[in-house]
Design a protein around this motif. Structure first.
Motif, PDB file in Angstrom:
ATOM      1  N   PRO A   8       0.807  -1.226   0.000  1.00 23.96           N
ATOM      2  CA  PRO A   8       0.000   0.000   0.000  1.00 23.96           C
ATOM      3  C   PRO A   8       0.841   1.278   0.000  1.00 23.96           C
ATOM      4  O   PRO A   8       0.524   2.221   0.703  1.00 23.96           O
ATOM      5  CB  PRO A   8      -0.828  -0.138   1.284  1.00 23.96           C
ATOM      6  CG  PRO A   8       0.021  -0.954   2.190  1.00 23.96           C
ATOM      7  CD  PRO A   8       0.858  -1.852   1.336  1.00 23.96           C
ATOM      8  N   GLY A   9       1.920   1.306  -0.745  1.00 26.09           N
ATOM      9  CA  GLY A   9       2.634   2.561  -0.972  1.00 26.09           C
ATOM     10  C   GLY A   9       3.982   2.622  -0.286  1.00 26.09           C
ATOM     11  O   GLY A   9       3.999   2.504   0.909  1.00 26.09           O
ATOM     12  N   PRO A  10       5.080   2.811  -1.037  1.00 27.26           N
ATOM     13  CA  PRO A  10       5.117   2.776  -2.499  1.00 27.26           C
ATOM     14  C   PRO A  10       4.513   1.478  -3.032  1.00 27.26           C
ATOM     15  O   PRO A  10       4.601   0.444  -2.399  1.00 27.26           O
ATOM     16  CB  PRO A  10       6.605   2.859  -2.829  1.00 27.26           C
ATOM     17  CG  PRO A  10       7.227   3.502  -1.630  1.00 27.26           C
ATOM     18  CD  PRO A  10       6.405   3.074  -0.478  1.00 27.26           C
ATOM     19  N   PHE A 191      -1.850   6.970  -7.147  1.00 27.13           N
ATOM     20  CA  PHE A 191      -1.393   7.490  -8.434  1.00 27.13           C
ATOM     21  C   PHE A 191      -0.210   6.693  -8.997  1.00 27.13           C
ATOM     22  O   PHE A 191       0.266   6.977 -10.087  1.00 27.13           O
ATOM     23  CB  PHE A 191      -1.109   8.995  -8.340  1.00 27.13           C
ATOM     24  CG  PHE A 191      -2.373   9.780  -8.106  1.00 27.13           C
ATOM     25  CD1 PHE A 191      -3.135  10.222  -9.173  1.00 27.13           C
ATOM     26  CD2 PHE A 191      -2.844  10.006  -6.825  1.00 27.13           C
ATOM     27  CE1 PHE A 191      -4.334  10.906  -8.965  1.00 27.13           C
ATOM     28  CE2 PHE A 191      -4.040  10.685  -6.600  1.00 27.13           C
ATOM     29  CZ  PHE A 191      -4.793  11.131  -7.681  1.00 27.13           C
ATOM     30  N   GLY A 192       0.262   5.709  -8.234  1.00 24.27           N
ATOM     31  CA  GLY A 192       1.255   4.767  -8.758  1.00 24.27           C
ATOM     32  C   GLY A 192       2.569   5.401  -9.184  1.00 24.27           C
ATOM     33  O   GLY A 192       3.175   4.997 -10.178  1.00 24.27           O
ATOM     34  N   LEU A 193       3.020   6.408  -8.428  1.00 27.32           N
ATOM     35  CA  LEU A 193       4.248   7.117  -8.809  1.00 27.32           C
ATOM     36  C   LEU A 193       5.353   6.906  -7.777  1.00 27.32           C
ATOM     37  O   LEU A 193       5.085   6.505  -6.646  1.00 27.32           O
ATOM     38  CB  LEU A 193       3.940   8.611  -8.949  1.00 27.32           C
ATOM     39  CG  LEU A 193       3.026   8.956 -10.128  1.00 27.32           C
ATOM     40  CD1 LEU A 193       2.741  10.451 -10.165  1.00 27.32           C
ATOM     41  CD2 LEU A 193       3.679   8.517 -11.440  1.00 27.32           C
ATOM     42  N   LEU A 246       5.077  13.532 -13.935  1.00 27.05           N
ATOM     43  CA  LEU A 246       4.464  12.198 -14.021  1.00 27.05           C
ATOM     44  C   LEU A 246       3.006  12.229 -13.550  1.00 27.05           C
ATOM     45  O   LEU A 246       2.156  11.522 -14.101  1.00 27.05           O
ATOM     46  CB  LEU A 246       5.266  11.181 -13.199  1.00 27.05           C
ATOM     47  CG  LEU A 246       6.649  10.808 -13.744  1.00 27.05           C
ATOM     48  CD1 LEU A 246       7.363   9.858 -12.783  1.00 27.05           C
ATOM     49  CD2 LEU A 246       6.559  10.169 -15.138  1.00 27.05           C
ATOM     50  N   LEU A 247       2.716  13.039 -12.542  1.00 25.68           N
ATOM     51  CA  LEU A 247       1.339  13.152 -12.065  1.00 25.68           C
ATOM     52  C   LEU A 247       0.427  13.652 -13.183  1.00 25.68           C
ATOM     53  O   LEU A 247      -0.700  13.178 -13.359  1.00 25.68           O
ATOM     54  CB  LEU A 247       1.284  14.099 -10.851  1.00 25.68           C
ATOM     55  CG  LEU A 247      -0.086  14.317 -10.203  1.00 25.68           C
ATOM     56  CD1 LEU A 247      -0.714  12.998  -9.756  1.00 25.68           C
ATOM     57  CD2 LEU A 247       0.029  15.274  -9.013  1.00 25.68           C
ATOM     58  N   PHE A 337      -5.572  -0.210  -5.775  1.00 26.47           N
ATOM     59  CA  PHE A 337      -5.457   1.132  -6.334  1.00 26.47           C
ATOM     60  C   PHE A 337      -5.831   1.102  -7.822  1.00 26.47           C
ATOM     61  O   PHE A 337      -5.921   0.016  -8.418  1.00 26.47           O
ATOM     62  CB  PHE A 337      -4.011   1.633  -6.171  1.00 26.47           C
ATOM     63  CG  PHE A 337      -3.583   1.871  -4.731  1.00 26.47           C
ATOM     64  CD1 PHE A 337      -4.508   2.103  -3.716  1.00 26.47           C
ATOM     65  CD2 PHE A 337      -2.227   1.880  -4.396  1.00 26.47           C
ATOM     66  CE1 PHE A 337      -4.102   2.332  -2.402  1.00 26.47           C
ATOM     67  CE2 PHE A 337      -1.804   2.108  -3.088  1.00 26.47           C
ATOM     68  CZ  PHE A 337      -2.750   2.327  -2.087  1.00 26.47           C
ATOM     69  N   PRO A 338      -6.003   2.250  -8.431  1.00 29.10           N
ATOM     70  CA  PRO A 338      -6.325   2.256  -9.862  1.00 29.10           C
ATOM     71  C   PRO A 338      -5.248   1.581 -10.732  1.00 29.10           C
ATOM     72  O   PRO A 338      -5.549   1.141 -11.842  1.00 29.10           O
ATOM     73  CB  PRO A 338      -6.425   3.753 -10.197  1.00 29.10           C
ATOM     74  CG  PRO A 338      -6.799   4.404  -8.908  1.00 29.10           C
ATOM     75  CD  PRO A 338      -6.080   3.614  -7.854  1.00 29.10           C
ATOM     76  N   VAL A 339      -4.010   1.484 -10.231  1.00 28.02           N
ATOM     77  CA  VAL A 339      -2.954   0.833 -11.028  1.00 28.02           C
ATOM     78  C   VAL A 339      -3.067  -0.688 -10.984  1.00 28.02           C
ATOM     79  O   VAL A 339      -2.369  -1.375 -11.736  1.00 28.02           O
ATOM     80  CB  VAL A 339      -1.537   1.241 -10.544  1.00 28.02           C
ATOM     81  CG1 VAL A 339      -1.303   2.717 -10.795  1.00 28.02           C
ATOM     82  CG2 VAL A 339      -1.329   0.906  -9.068  1.00 28.02           C
TER      83      VAL A 339
END
Lengths: 356, 356
Positions: A8-10, A191-193, A246-247, A337-339
């Motif tokens: 859950p992030g990164p 946002f998968g960045l 990238l965003l 996540f959306p990714v």
């Protein structure tokens, strides 16, 4: 073997990242000045796209900071002269609460045990409270605060300011941003960045309050200074230019997919995982109450050795997050996540079934 | 046509960046947790390599922040209870000074006009001063403070703390870091990396002072909290992981080249440009006093239209920075960083000669 990261992030990078980064290097974008027209245009595009995606009113402001942790600090510094109130269901809510205390404010809290949550409108708030702080998605615990209860709370306390930590939920949670004064997230979640950029959405009411309270005059990341630069499409300091670039790319993709499709995909993937963990005796959801169970950061309890399970999954290229703190022995956390695609979730459920 | 960027930050990317980034994406590095052993190992490697490169004593601390601007704020917040003194020769020194005022400290200053500089040891410092702040390389003006005068000042004021902004000069300036309490830089300058990461080098004396002054207790980027996480090779918040990863790669290259070679290359490139601008009647150095002329951010005056000159150079893929503020009409700024080679400078001088 395709690797897929459900931490859950990164988390898993958005699929656009490799090409976008190579293009940026090719075109010399990462050497460009943050005082250039190119940068201002890009920053304005991020604002326009993000606000369109989330339905944020046009008179709101968009500020860049380094992390959600910084966003908490700037929110307290700019909006609280004396007292904030905090809803705490885990580590991230507690961080927000501690931030207020650390900066010399009086802070009260409504707290539940890890794994529990609340309808925030059901609690009294001290009349001295200037700012109410809510962690909509408590990533550390896998819980959520229902969006409708946040909306009702705002209507009950229209004389106060409301800050909502939307770190692991934005753009999923269907918040009415016109009711919220500060919302913030970091880009390494939904946002998968790559990590290292925080985003704050700030209402006109919050900008006025910051100016009136006379607490806005401090430093380069006061709302006052951030606001003056934002009008130019710029930032006070040299920001994470690559992150903003990238965003912008990811937002372009999210707008193409559409917010409704993104949200219904997340609901679908949640149902896939949640119904599996409820029907399979080896697993269970950490948060059994559907109303309070996070859709985007799922706590999966395992009756066996969760370390061994994660290791087996990793040999097949499937990476899960460990449960927070001591929970890691029995719990894994799974980002939705959306990714992450529906087929990623089918693959995950199949592997849990086979290796569990 | 090879493009080469001489802007003083963001600047030309280090040649290792494209491959290192693609490898990071390939290996899933940018999805890895900042609480992992991998991250701690990498952060420790950056510290070990940077300290070796610069000769920093092993008992110093290395903290990651978002920018040099944040580093100024954290330095003031942690080390100044009442009063700081600032040497100001341009915008960046002024930012440090303003930061102290903004955060409610009393700040005094020794100021010169843009283009002038000083031997800082020649000025009296008020005995109430807790922290002396020096911008070793004033990028906005193309000036420098001689390193020997900083060393002498430290010897004269051993009861005070000294902070040195080494943003556009580290690792060039041969500072004796054992004499300095806080030094900070951002990675988009002499390390040739994408913007969005600041690095602070902090002495044991500064750590003690922060604790004693009782100003260390504030927030996630207090020296106290940063220090506790640094022991674990970690950071309080999710940091710019990619930036730290790339910094590790660049440091590996710089250590291979050796600090002496890096410094003598910069001297050589400076001489190439400076002797050209002194002998060619169309040009002149903005800072004529050799002792005060920045080696790493050169202000080049042009008798013609500096906008047109930069445009001609850009058509050949050579990008210069504009002079700061109003100076941009006649002045260009040229970065002389380790990422710029001697042949880049030969190409630049040849093009200036032909197009000027």
């Amino acid at each position: 073997m395709d690797r897929i990261c459900f931490s859950p992030g990164p988390t898993q990078l958005h699929a656009c990242v490799p090409d976008a980064l190579n293009r940026a290097i090719e075109e010399g974008i990462l050497s460009r000045s943050h005082r250039s027209e190119w940068f201002s245009g890009m920053a304005s595009s991020v604002k326009q796209q993000l606000f369109e995606l989330l339905g944020v009113p046009a008179d709101y402001r968009l500020f860049y900071v380094a992390s959600a942790t910084e966003a908490m600090e700037r929110t307290i510094q700019n909006l609280v002269r004396a007292k904030s109130h905090h809803f705490v269901a885990g580590s991230f809510g507690d961080r927000f609460y501690q931030t207020s205390l650390e900066w010399g404010r009086e802070a009260s809290l409504t707290k539940v045990n890890v794994g529990d949550s609340f309808d925030v409108d059901l609690f009294d708030i001290d009349s001295e409270t200037e700012l109410i702080c809510i962690t909509q998605n408590e990533t550390s615990a896998g819980t959520q605060v229902p969006v409708d209860s946040i909306h009702r709370m705002v209507d009950l306390h229209s004389n106060k300011l409301i800050a909502v930590d939307v770190v692991s939920t934005c753009p999923y949670a269907p918040l009415d941003y016109s009711k919220i004064d500060v919302a913030f997230f970091s880009v390494q979640k939904c946002f998968g960045l790559p990590a290292g950029l925080g985003v704050m959405i700030v209402s006109p009411k919050a900008m006025e309050a910051a100016a009136e309270k006379g607490v806005a005059a401090k430093g380069y990341h006061s709302f006052d200074v951030l606001g003056k630069w934002e009008v130019e499409g710029q930032t006070p300091e040299t920001p994470n230019v690559q992150g903003i670039y990238l965003l912008n790319e990811v937002l372009c993709d999210y707008l193409k997919r559409g917010i409704e499709a993104i949200r219904s995909d997340i609901d679908l993937k949640f149902d896939l995982l949640d119904s599996f963990s409820r029907r399979d005796a080896r697993f269970e959801p950490f948060v059994s109450d559907h109303r309070y169970c996070s859709r985007t950061a799922y706590g999966l309890e395992y009756k066996g050795d969760a370390f061994a399970l994660r290791k087996s999954l990793a040999t097949e290229g499937i990476e899960l997050g460990a449960g927070y703190g001591d929970l890691k022995k029995t719990q894994s956390r799974i980002a939705n996540f959306p990714v992450h695609s529906v087929s990623d979730f089918n693959r995950l459920v199949e592997a849990l079934d086979r290796l569990g």
